[in-house]
Design an enzyme around this catalytic site. Structure first.
Site, PDB file in Angstrom:
ATOM      1  N   GLY A  78      33.838  -3.856 -40.853  1.00  0.00           N
ATOM      2  CA  GLY A  78      33.065  -2.719 -41.355  1.00  0.00           C
ATOM      3  C   GLY A  78      33.619  -2.069 -42.601  1.00  0.00           C
ATOM      4  N   SER A  79      34.347  -2.838 -43.425  1.00  0.00           N
ATOM      5  CA  SER A  79      34.915  -2.221 -44.628  1.00  0.00           C
ATOM      6  C   SER A  79      33.812  -1.757 -45.580  1.00  0.00           C
ATOM      7  CB  SER A  79      35.870  -3.188 -45.337  1.00  0.00           C
ATOM      8  OG  SER A  79      35.170  -4.305 -45.834  1.00  0.00           O
ATOM      9  N   ASP A 126      26.802   0.030 -39.205  1.00  0.00           N
ATOM     10  CA  ASP A 126      28.142   0.226 -39.762  1.00  0.00           C
ATOM     11  C   ASP A 126      28.275   1.618 -40.374  1.00  0.00           C
ATOM     12  OD1 ASP A 126      28.529  -2.370 -39.014  1.00  0.00           O
ATOM     13  OD2 ASP A 126      29.388  -3.021 -40.923  1.00  0.00           O
TER      14      ASP A 126
END
Lengths: 326, 326
Positions: free
Chosen positions: A111-112, A156
């Site tokens: 989930g960057s 996200d």
């Protein structure tokens, strides 16, 4: 005056892939975060420096690299788009210096991208003196994500904004889940690149060849997510682990696991993890091992021994937050 | 005058474990056989020599080892019981010299016990001048097996007797399946001992903890066996392989796979197998890789490289047969 925001990355505990067909994915924020700091700039360009290996300047859509030439535009553009989305929302025509620090490995399903979008939106909003609600941060960062990815689920962005644990279903959207469980994890990164789109397509094709079998496995995944929520609420670590193990079998059955993932999964299970599975798209990327605190070093070492990179992580109850400084 | 019989071993193509809960197991005879030769003897004892590492004499239930002392009685007793069962059935009180050669690895799920019982029954019957029907061979060898194992399904005795492919369901028993498919396999032996009873019990306990999930996976296995039969009839090698891969995921999900099995499975798939899965009880023992003829050497080498012992095998259409000689 500067504004800084931090937002957590995420991991999918159970339900990836089956979520495409309507079942629940259970997603947890992890204590790996990105931090985005925003300050004013003399001209109307957006200058982005990062510890992602790149820095450069956007004037409108034109990118000029400062460091890390090849690929920099692709990495930094989503940040630029997130910032621009907030500026546009408030009709501000100003330039910004944006500085990014990330402790979330990129492009491995942790989930960057979502965390970056959320932290950027929050930091720019704060810098503009606007108190953005959590829902507004989710919607703005998801809007920005739409420029980069077609049809983002917004999951996200939601988990990076709210923190904790959320349940996502295609039809019902996002539900936040209260749980006292700490969910101690060791994440294992295989270091193997994968293409989420191809993996999702492969599942779809398998489904068209074997509809009954795949439907029944979907139903099994539906019940698995339900049981997982029950176990989360009662902090039943062993049940959570066993359900993760079952989920890994289902993911293998639909064809999205990978030799390296299962190597890490078996190593973790044999070294004290109570359950382990791939997380995210599969085909490489990361696995997660639910691991009692006193076993984390052993499991990390086991993952390292079979070629993975371990990351010790746990639930991050705190989602995005931001502040003004200097 | 001597009588000799040979009978093939077997492998479960799909459906192991789920068969306990009523779904179909599909079982194939393989071209690895045991050969049992019987001749008369001066006294009423049963002397058994074998290439299983043991030889010795039974006088009634009393065993006297000749070679390979420890464990010999346990290995040879089922052969003695099979022979005795036929002698009793025809009320013959005579002694026999029984000589056994086997090319089926023992206790790894390849049906060596069943094949031994079947070949022994057939050879003794032939020696006595009786033309035993196939059904009679199955029933006598299953009767003998009952002395050794509680509740044998009779499936191993049936496949060793008939050869080819059979479908077994708990409620419906055995159905022979006509198929022109050659089903070329590379079998990989992990060399890891497992306890079938414990594995079956573990599945039962998992089932009591998560009944809906396990039931749905059972239903998936039911449809999988059906599709497998369809693919067998049309010799659709790729579908057979894909279904084996799905089956392996389900077996992992119910907790009966093993690190070594999956290591061999992945190695086989990466080297030209169109599908691979554990066969039999799991938890060690053997895996099978459906492998086009021109890939068998590559797959064998890959299995060997990751620590397994490869066995090239294919469908044996011929079941038990026997003859008189000398």
């Amino acid at each position: 005056m500067k504004a800084t925001a931090t937002a957590p990355g995420k991991t999918i505990l159970v339900g990836e892939h089956f979520v495409v067909y309507g079942e629940a994915a259970i997603v947890m924020a992890i204590n790996r975060r990105v931090q985005v700091t925003v300050e004013g700039r003399q001209n109307r360009s957006l200058y982005i420096s990062s510890d992602l290996g790149f820095s450069g300047t956007f004037v409108e859509d034109k990118y000029t690299a400062e460091t890390g030439y090849v690929g920099g535009e692709k990495v930094l553009k989503p940040i630029k788009i997130s910032a621009q989305t907030v500026l546009n929302a408030f009709e501000k025509k100003i330039g910004l210096n944006i500085s990014v620090h990330s402790s979330i490995p990129m492009a491995v399903g942790l989930g960057s991208s979502g965390a970056l979008a959320v932290a950027t939106v929050a930091a720019v909003g704060k810098f503009l003196g606007r108190e953005l609600s959590a829902d507004k941060i989710v919607s703005l960062s998801t809007e920005a994500e739409k420029v980069v990815h077609i049809n983002p689920s917004g999951i996200d962005q939601a988990i990076s904004t709210y923190g904790g644990v959320i349940v996502y279903k295609k039809e019902e959207g996002i539900t936040r889940l209260k749980t006292a469980s700490a969910i101690p994890l060791v994440i294992g990164n295989t270091g193997i690149q994968r293409n989420t789109g191809i993996l999702v397509d492969n599942v779809r094709m398998k489904r068209s060849r074997f509809p009954e079998i795949m439907n029944l496995m979907n139903s099994a995944a539906k019940h698995l997510s339900r049981q997982f929520i029950v176990a989360l609420k009662s902090d039943a670590l062993n049940s959570l682990g066993e359900l993760m193990d079952i989920n890994q079998g289902l993911l293998m059955a639909i064809g999205v696991s990978h030799e390296a993932l299962d190597r890490l999964v078996y190593a973790a299970r044999a070294s004290g993890a109570v359950g382990a599975k791939l997380t995210g798209a599969g085909g490489g990327g990361c696995m997660i091992a639910l691991t009692p605190l006193d076993q984390r070093e052993r499991v990390s070492e086991a993952i390292r021994r079979v070629g993975g990179t371990p990351i010790i992580a746990k639930k991050a109850d705190k989602g995005v937050h931001c502040w003004i400084h200097e």
